[in-house]
Design an enzyme around this catalytic site. Structure first.
Site, PDB file in Angstrom:
ATOM      1  N   CYS A  36      -3.598  -4.225 -28.768  1.00 27.14           N
ATOM      2  CA  CYS A  36      -4.034  -3.862 -27.419  1.00 27.14           C
ATOM      3  C   CYS A  36      -3.336  -4.770 -26.420  1.00 27.14           C
ATOM      4  O   CYS A  36      -2.668  -5.735 -26.788  1.00 27.14           O
ATOM      5  CB  CYS A  36      -5.554  -3.969 -27.282  1.00 27.14           C
ATOM      6  N   GLU A  91      -5.239 -13.586 -30.866  1.00 24.72           N
ATOM      7  CA  GLU A  91      -4.690 -13.926 -29.554  1.00 24.72           C
ATOM      8  C   GLU A  91      -4.120 -15.335 -29.521  1.00 24.72           C
ATOM      9  O   GLU A  91      -3.409 -15.693 -28.587  1.00 24.72           O
ATOM     10  CB  GLU A  91      -5.781 -13.824 -28.485  1.00 24.72           C
ATOM     11  N   ASP A 134      -2.787 -12.289 -24.272  1.00 20.51           N
ATOM     12  CA  ASP A 134      -3.096 -13.705 -24.515  1.00 20.51           C
ATOM     13  C   ASP A 134      -2.177 -14.311 -25.567  1.00 20.51           C
ATOM     14  O   ASP A 134      -1.794 -15.483 -25.465  1.00 20.51           O
ATOM     15  CB  ASP A 134      -4.558 -13.861 -24.943  1.00 20.51           C
ATOM     16  N   HIS A 193       0.823  -1.210   0.000  1.00 20.89           N
ATOM     17  CA  HIS A 193       0.000   0.000   0.000  1.00 20.89           C
ATOM     18  C   HIS A 193       0.854   1.255   0.000  1.00 20.89           C
ATOM     19  O   HIS A 193       0.468   2.280  -0.574  1.00 20.89           O
ATOM     20  CB  HIS A 193      -0.931  -0.015   1.222  1.00 20.89           C
TER      21      HIS A 193
END
Length: 850
Positions: free
Chosen positions: A775, A704, A728, A462
């Site tokens: 992408c 992909e 992918d 965090h």
């Protein structure tokens, strides 16, 4: 008199805040208040030049306080501050105060003649004052009380965890809070991992043994009079994805567990520090400044025997109350500067402080051993820290530091320890520490912190999340040797590569500062020109578009200069619910996004479910390997009752808008023809019923699967465009799950096999007169953009915030240069060689790598 600058994305808002502040201020002399809002030519945004002019106008020998709204306003103001001469930097400060209340308080203080310190304190005091008082709630009851009668009502449900990050700290806090509202005994069990049921009202149990990753199955069981209501409420919470459905795409990679340490940290280092150290780059950027070696307060615990255990238990309860009030203040402060989502980090802390099992363990130890409260807290919290550090899940291992932070807060309350002066740093510094907890990060004087170096820590902590949010360069995992650096020693760090240099040579300092100045310049230029098209030096236009999942991210994409949407992830309509969306609901959602984009291109990807994305509302059956099973287009072709309503909704939303259809996970020509036939059927059905719909729309497929890439020349005549899904494609080509820590060394989109497949697809598409988009994570990585540009990618689709920098990089290149870069890269032998080569390419361009 101290001057005040108000920075906002909106000119009208900045000027309005200034007007209100002037009206509220009183005194013998008018306060110098300057507004810096909006872009130079109008519109929403922030302008480096406008902020610089405002600082100059408000400046005086007594100093300037800058207040900002959010996002690029903070970053732009930080850049202005960093570009000032050192003598001016000392009297110009950035404030964490809320914009409106802070400006009014600062103006009043300045008008009374207060100095810069007093004006800043007055402004930031507004953080501690909630606008609406909140009544305190009773702590949750424990679910593990006396045995229940056999005839007590019971209920249970099995659910798949839908949100990308899974049931971890913040979702666990929400889950425990929801369970604690019911009287029934409630348990949660990770069925997929084969764990035992745990108390759903215990933060410590849920966050350690009840956690579940995305796609895993959990079983919630309740026994009691309100069992049905409890199950219904918890089911709704899980199916809604705990409100985190879009977080996973942006998350950092998992990191190794942090080194174990006691709650009361002892800094021990031997020998002089090396001049060059390698750590983990956790937050990008460069810094050169003196070291400020931070050592937390001495919280060593002395165990004592007490005569009155009940009085000691009451003392423990008093410390809990004080710690909760402190957390309220910290959460308000962080939410005001880093956003509400970042502020929710401390919801995990609050839930632990109210955890029934943790409290009972401390009180039982005090009663049984007649020991002081500090000793009991130290022992119990150390046990929980150890438990978290030994968990398999990297995200939950990183939460060990949060548990330690909570223990330290309680010990500090007992000891009456004064909080360290991290909020009053004497000069611009690089903070050096063993580790920094979220509470310590919240105290940082961000105007003075140039960078952070820690011995421990990982990229999912965090504290690191806050560093990234605030744009502070950080390197973690440097080991004990960093603690030998003397305060005041010069430190240079690279938050991308993880390199730290101690007492660097003047030449090295010059290099770091040049990189820092270049990075600032590139960021400012990118922001200033985000709305302009990405055109190479020789005039080739490349579309830079966004990956989005809803209307909010569509608006964000426009703000960051997206020329359209490369992938609308329609799964947002399906995830986190117990029923499938109907045609009308989908039509309304797609239409709202299309209207937001106007005539910008909107590529809608049809449902991509399966593998790592499962639907609670759709049982696709159990598969040995869901990544290779019935997912995406395979599922849609099997289920026309799901596919046809979506296709009709897309066609209806396309009326008057530039909508395209994208089919995911295509492998064969037959699948392409079947999908196109389904789209034609949807169009015929709409026409038969007289429903307005878009005419012929462009149709593309996701490449992909290696089979689709190899046969791209066969598929190209059947589509209008290709969209290469690099995530992918990489994992299927290299046969490694991209989420696997153990295979992280293998998963690399710069592997030569992946790059050659990408080249194969582009050559086949261009040979058929079709365009190619790309992408995935690779599209937004600066290191990969020159290579992909050289391979011939026509459209880059990425997260909205990556768009300005990507456009700026494309403008620096010519088509010929990019092709040479691609040829050189593909002539190399390994992914690491490719990566090293691309780093040198960006260095020659003066660009930092990611």
């Amino acid at each position: 008199m101290v001057g005040i600058v108000v920075v906002s994305h909106s000119r009208e808002l900045a000027e309005g805040v200034c007007a209100v502040a002037r009206q509220m201020a009183s005194g013998d002399r008018p306060v110098s208040i300057a507004a810096a809002g909006g872009l130079e030519g109008g519109g929403l945004g922030t302008s480096f030049e406008a902020i610089q002019r405002a600082v100059d106008a408000a400046d005086s020998d007594e100093g300037v306080l800058i207040l900002m709204d959010l996002g690029s306003a903070v970053m732009s103001a930080q850049m202005v501050l960093e570009m000032l001469p050192p003598e001016r930097q000392a009297r110009v400060r950035l404030s964490n105060a809320p914009l409106v209340e802070g400006a009014i308080a600062a103006a009043v203080a300045a008008s009374l003649g207060d100095d810069l310190d007093q004006v800043q304190r007055a402004a930031e005091a507004a953080l501690e004052m909630p606008k609406i008082p909140i009544e305190g709630e009773a702590p949750p009851a424990s679910a593990a009380e006396a045995p229940l009668a056999p005839d007590v009502p019971s209920s249970s449900v099995d659910l798949v965890v839908p949100n990308p990050i899974g049931l971890h700290a913040r979702p666990a806090a929400l889950f425990v809070q929801a369970a604690s509202r019911f009287a029934s005994r409630i348990t949660v069990q990770n069925v997929t991992a084969g764990r035992e049921p745990v108390d759903a009202k215990s933060m410590m149990q849920v966050a350690s043994q009840g956690t579940a990753r995305h796609g895993e199955c959990i079983r919630i069981a309740a026994r009691g009079e309100d069992a049905d209501g409890a199950i219904a409420a918890l089911r709704a919470l899980v199916e809604a994805g705990f409100g985190e459905m879009e977080m996973g795409e942006e998350g950092g990679t998992a990191s190794p567990p942090s080194t174990s340490q006691p709650i009361s940290r002892r800094v021990a280092s031997q020998g002089p520090p090396p001049s060059h150290m390698q750590g983990i780059g956790a937050s990008e950027g460069y810094a050169v400044a003196p070291a400020f070696v931070y050592r937390g307060p001495d919280l060593d615990v002395e165990r004592r025997t007490v005569d009155d255990p009940q009085a000691e238990i009451e003392r423990f309860q008093w410390a809990l109350d004080v710690a909760r009030r402190q957390l309220d203040q910290v959460q308000h402060r962080v939410a005001g500067t880093a956003g509400e989502q970042a502020g929710r980090i401390f919801e995990f802390h609050r839930t632990v402080l109210e955890d029934a099992e943790l409290l009972r363990s401390v009180e039982d130890r005090i009663a049984a051993e007649h020991c002081n409260a500090e000793a009991a807290v130290s022992t119990v919290v150390n046990q929980w820290v150890s438990t978290f550090q030994n968990l398999d899940d990297a995200l939950m291992r990183a939460r060990a530091n949060d548990v330690r932070d909570i223990g330290n807060r309680l010990l500090a309350v007992f000891a009456g320890a004064v909080q360290p002066q991290l909020d009053q740093l004497p000069e611009p510094v690089v903070v050096v520490a063993e580790d920094l907890t979220p509470s310590e990060m919240a105290l940082l004087d961000r105007a003075q912190v140039r960078g952070i170096c820690t011995a421990l820590g990982g990229t999912t902590s965090h504290a690191v999340i806050l560093a990234r949010t605030w744009g502070i360069p950080a390197v973690v995992g440097l080991g004990e040797r960093i603690l030998a650096v003397p305060s005041g020693s010069a430190v240079a760090l690279d938050g991308d590569t993880g390199v730290v240099e101690v007492n660097p040579s003047p030449e090295a300092v010059g290099v770091y500062r040049a990189r820092q100045e270049r990075l600032i310049q590139v960021q400012m230029e990118a922001l200033a020109h985000a709305a302009e098209p990405a055109i190479t030096c020789d005039g080739r236009r490349v579309d830079v578009v966004a990956n989005i999942g809803d209307v909010a991210s569509a608006r964000e994409a426009i703000i960051y200069g997206a020329e359209g949407v490369g992938v609308l992830r329609t799964e947002f309509m399906y995830l986190g619910r117990s029923t499938l969306p109907d045609e009308e609901e989908q039509y309304a959602a797609y239409l709202a996004i299309a209207r937001t984009l106007g005539q910008r291109s909107l590529i809608v990807r049809t449902l991509d479910i399966g593998g790592d994305k499962q639907l609670p509302s759709l049982d696709v059956g159990s598969e040995m390997n869901p990544f290779l099973g019935v997912r995406a287009i395979r599922l849609c072709l099997e289920r026309p009752d799901i596919f046809q309503p979506q296709l009709r909704a897309i066609l209806r939303a396309g009326v008057g808008h530039n909508v395209k259809v994208l089919f995911p996970m295509m492998a064969t020509r037959d699948q392409v023809l079947q999908a196109r036939a389904a789209l034609d059927q949807a169009r015929r059905d709409l026409a038969t019923n007289g429903v307005p719909h878009a005419g012929p729309v462009e149709v593309g497929i996701m490449v992909e699967i290696p089979a689709a890439a190899i046969n791209a020349d066969v598929l190209a005549p059947e589509v209008d465009f290709f969209s290469i899904g690099s995530n992918d494609l990489t994992q299927y080509t290299l046969a490694c799950e991209r989420g696997s820590e153990r295979l992280s060394y293998l998963y690399n989109s710069l592997d030569l096999a992946v790059l050659r497949l990408i080249r194969c697809v582009i050559q086949a598409a261009h040979g058929a007169g079709k365009w190619v988009g790309l992408c995935g994570e690779m599209a937004g990585q600066r290191i990969a953009i020159p290579l992909l540009l050289g391979l011939g990618v026509d459209e880059f689709s990425m997260t909205p915030r990556a768009i300005p920098a990507a456009k700026q990089l494309i403008r620096l290149l010519s088509t010929g240069e990019a092709r040479e870069i691609a040829d050189n890269a593909l002539s190399l032998a390994t992914a690491s060689e490719v990566e090293d080569y691309l780093v040198t390419v960006l260095e020659k361009l003066g660009i930092a790598t990611e």
